[in-house]
Design a protein around this motif. Structure first.
Motif, PDB file in Angstrom:
ATOM      1  N   ALA A  38      13.748  -2.424   8.258  1.00 54.34           N
ATOM      2  CA  ALA A  38      13.878  -2.559   6.805  1.00 54.34           C
ATOM      3  C   ALA A  38      14.900  -3.639   6.468  1.00 54.34           C
ATOM      4  N   ILE A  39      14.600  -4.449   5.475  1.00 50.08           N
ATOM      5  CA  ILE A  39      15.486  -5.556   5.113  1.00 50.08           C
ATOM      6  C   ILE A  39      16.509  -5.154   4.062  1.00 50.08           C
ATOM      7  N   GLY A  40      16.285  -4.034   3.384  1.00 50.46           N
ATOM      8  CA  GLY A  40      17.199  -3.567   2.351  1.00 50.46           C
ATOM      9  C   GLY A  40      16.733  -2.222   1.827  1.00 50.46           C
ATOM     10  N   ALA A  48      26.859   4.313  -1.332  1.00 48.94           N
ATOM     11  CA  ALA A  48      25.801   3.539  -0.669  1.00 48.94           C
ATOM     12  C   ALA A  48      26.285   2.137  -0.313  1.00 48.94           C
ATOM     13  N   LEU A  49      26.956   1.471  -1.244  1.00 50.61           N
ATOM     14  CA  LEU A  49      27.467   0.128  -0.972  1.00 50.61           C
ATOM     15  C   LEU A  49      28.507   0.150   0.145  1.00 50.61           C
ATOM     16  N   HIS A  55      21.420  -6.927  -4.504  1.00 50.20           N
ATOM     17  CA  HIS A  55      20.367  -7.739  -5.121  1.00 50.20           C
ATOM     18  C   HIS A  55      19.908  -7.059  -6.400  1.00 50.20           C
ATOM     19  N   ILE A  56      19.891  -7.819  -7.503  1.00 46.21           N
ATOM     20  CA  ILE A  56      19.453  -7.306  -8.795  1.00 46.21           C
ATOM     21  C   ILE A  56      18.079  -7.895  -9.102  1.00 46.21           C
ATOM     22  N   PRO A  57      17.019  -7.099  -8.981  1.00 51.75           N
ATOM     23  CA  PRO A  57      15.671  -7.625  -9.241  1.00 51.75           C
ATOM     24  C   PRO A  57      15.326  -7.583 -10.730  1.00 51.75           C
ATOM     25  N   GLY A  94      24.146  -4.120   5.472  1.00 53.57           N
ATOM     26  CA  GLY A  94      22.945  -3.760   4.729  1.00 53.57           C
ATOM     27  C   GLY A  94      22.945  -4.329   3.317  1.00 53.57           C
ATOM     28  N   LEU A  95      21.772  -4.341   2.707  1.00 55.11           N
ATOM     29  CA  LEU A  95      21.581  -4.901   1.364  1.00 55.11           C
ATOM     30  C   LEU A  95      21.029  -3.833   0.434  1.00 55.11           C
TER      31      LEU A  95
END
Length: 416
Positions: free
Chosen positions: A146-148, A165-166, A229-231, A174-175
């Motif tokens: 898994a990438i993130g 989590a962070l 990362h903020i999608p 991890g991301l």
């Protein structure tokens, strides 16, 4: 695989010594073996008027349906759709059934992915079954590939859980992905809150719902460190928050979905459910600000946010229809419309760099990871241009520019 010769192809690769030059390109055993003015070789010759070639397109948000929602899309057809649309790789969202939230779930996906001639990186869920309460098997999932970690289009309500989590994933680099919407403010509304949507009588989601979530997440990131990362950023004020975070040196990236660069909430006048997406379409002012943020690099990447939805869930009255739009097939043409061919190809091919994935240049002895297209063809986007099993495209009926001709990756060639 037979050798492939690209005839008179204009090269778009800012890292290549051949950038903006028109050359013949010979590919043997998946590797670029020659780049010359003229080459007389090749088992398969690809010759198109105004042929352009760039590094392979890569997207940060693709959803399929397998396992669990095969009526929306299968892995095999989804991959074919991506390759025919010029994409040689993408990140695969965890919104499947069962949710991709464990080592075994990622391993199962990886086994299916390994049979496909494309680069697919699965995203694992952040919490078990997207419950927002219990962290999923984050370390184990990363070890499985898994990438993130992302609860697809669901924000983490519990600020302490998000903090933990962070902190936890920092130990293995991890991301975390965090969807930018405070659901307590968004409520049950389905469109943006602005003058136009109020005028036509639709209850709106204020932009504050997005901006408050982003502010909280960035504040916690500043405290914990790590990568975020903020999608699907969609408002003008969100851009400013991200810009300030970058000035502080925070490891925060962001993306914007193509519909938010192309449409505003003014499209909702006819209550057409194809325009029902998350985040909702915002104002024209937001749209202009987002395009500028893409150009100046404040927003790191664009995404087609490909989300297939079957007719039973999409072709309903607006308030009952599901969210989502497919986007792979139209991605290049939309960006070509908005920014021109050089910027479009750059945006579509640079995403993998944002996730630390291996890239190659269009140079001799480099791996052939290429997208082929003709940028000047103008057409109306219709269902006949869709390869996906689902047809729920927000761009249906739009006048677009530029046609993808195919892609080359992993010693394989897909052609339209």
């Amino acid at each position: 695989m037979p050798s492939i010769l690209l005839k008179s192809a204009k090269i778009l690769d800012t890292e290549s010594s051949y950038h903006l030059k028109t050359k013949d390109i010979l590919i043997e055993n998946g590797v670029i073996s020659q780049i010359e003015d003229s080459i007389n070789a090749g088992d398969k010759i690809i010759a198109h008027e105004n042929l352009h070639v760039s590094n392979g397109f890569f997207d940060s948000s693709v959803s399929f349906g397998e396992p669990g929602y095969e009526e929306r899309e299968t892995l095999a057809n989804g991959v074919t759709t991506a390759r025919r649309s010029g994409f040689t790789g993408f990140l695969l969202n965890p919104n499947l059934n069962p949710v991709t939230d464990s080592y075994s779930a990622v391993k199962f996906l990886q086994q299916q992915i390994d049979t496909q001639l494309i680069q697919i990186k699965p995203i694992g869920a952040l919490t078990r079954s997207f419950d927002g309460k219990n962290l999923a098997e984050l370390y184990d999932m990363q070890m499985a590939g898994a990438i993130g970690f992302y609860d697809f289009k669901t924000s983490v309500k519990d600020a302490n859980l998000f903090k933990i989590a962070l902190q936890y994933v920092k130990g293995f680099d991890g991301l975390i992905f965090s969807y930018p919407q405070d659901q307590s403010i968004a409520g049950k509304a389905q469109v943006n809150e602005d003058k136009f949507t109020t005028y036509i009588g639709l209850k709106g989601i204020p932009s504050l719902a997005e901006e408050l979530q982003i502010a909280r997440d960035l504040y916690i990131l500043e405290y914990t460190g790590g990568k975020l990362h903020i999608p699907n950023v969609s408002t003008k004020a969100s851009i400013q928050l991200i810009k300030e975070a970058k000035v502080k040196g925070l490891q925060a990236t962001s993306s914007v979905a193509l519909p938010h660069l192309f449409f505003s909430s003014n499209q909702l006048e006819a209550f057409d459910s194809k325009y029902k997406i998350l985040p909702p379409l915002r104002t024209e002012e937001d749209c202009i600000a987002l395009k500028q943020a893409v150009l100046d690099g404040t927003i790191d990447m664009v995404t087609c946010d490909h989300e297939p939805m079957d007719e039973e869930h999409k072709e309903l009255e607006f308030e009952n229809a599901s969210y989502g739009s497919i986007g792979l097939e139209s991605a290049f043409s939309v960006l070509n419309n908005l920014f021109g061919v050089e910027k479009a190809s750059e945006l579509l091919s640079k995403t993998k760099l944002c996730f630390g994935l291996e890239t190659s240049q269009i140079e001799v002895n480099q791996r052939a990871d290429l997208s082929l297209f003709e940028p000047n063809l103008e057409y109306k986007f219709q269902k006949k241009h869709i390869f996906s099993k689902s047809k729920n495209s927000i761009f249906l009926g739009e006048n677009l520019k530029g046609k993808v001709l195919g892609s080359i990756y992993n010693n394989s060639f897909y052609e339209n």
